[in-house]
Design an enzyme around this catalytic site. Sequence first.
Site, short mmCIF file in Angstrom:
data_model
loop_
_atom_site.label_atom_id
_atom_site.label_comp_id
_atom_site.label_asym_id
_atom_site.label_seq_id
_atom_site.Cartn_x
_atom_site.Cartn_y
_atom_site.Cartn_z
CB SER A 69 -23.90 0.02 -30.79
OG SER A 69 -23.11 -0.71 -31.69
CE LYS B 19 -23.24 2.85 -22.30
NZ LYS B 19 -22.26 3.92 -22.58
NE ARG C 225 -22.85 -3.54 -22.43
CZ ARG C 225 -22.29 -2.33 -22.36
NH1 ARG C 225 -21.76 -1.92 -21.20
NH2 ARG C 225 -22.22 -1.55 -23.41
CG ASP D 25 -21.28 5.95 -24.87
OD1 ASP D 25 -22.52 5.94 -24.78
OD2 ASP D 25 -20.57 4.94 -24.74
CD GLU E 103 -16.92 8.78 -24.33
OE1 GLU E 103 -16.89 8.30 -23.18
OE2 GLU E 103 -16.90 8.08 -25.35
#
Length: 230
Positions: A73, A77, A80, A96, A163
Amino acid sequence: MTEETPKENLPAAFVNDPTSLQAIDQFRQLMLNYRSAIQVMRTKIRYLDQEYQIQNGHSLVDSLQSRIKSPESILEKVQRKHFDFNLNTLPNDMHDIAGIRIIVRFEDDIQAMEQRLACQPDIRILRRKDYITHPKPNGYRSLHLILAVPVFLAAGTIQVKVEVQIRTIAMNFWASLEHELNYKKQISHQAELKQELLEKAKLVHELDHDMNAIKNQIRNNERPEGPKTI
């Protein structure tokens, strides 16, 4: 956001040299820092909730969830968002990696929890995004805080970003369904369902508001107990 067992294996794509033990150890240390920060915050939130219950006669937190992003993950990110991946700068670019979600019953409880977190001398609120007063275009509502949390290492204390999302039960079940819709790509009539969820978000907000008002009427009319007779 459910409790996850973090994965320790570093994907080869994370480093130029996949055999680099130094990079793997650095990543493991980074994940250990985030796990420690999560533990610090979970303990603090549970204590604040117990203290609130003693003072007010009812609980503040309905449920508490936490997670740490998996390596996959994190990498997704990074790609991305077009970050320049570097284990030294990653904590500054991505806020996060460690996340906690505090589910409360009523809208007033969101502010009550935020105020208690803000009063803690060992943590700092670095960023605040109020998606309750200013919901996202899709109807999403929640309060997002980026906190600097102390983690105590052998070499000293470091600040780790966590977060924290605070939302009501109603906001949470809406967000869970909206998340499921977005991540399941092979759903027919997806556009229509998104529009329907947007309309339901308004109803959820009205329900939260009305239930909060009823709660205040009930609690404002509570009479303190008189002295007990023997």
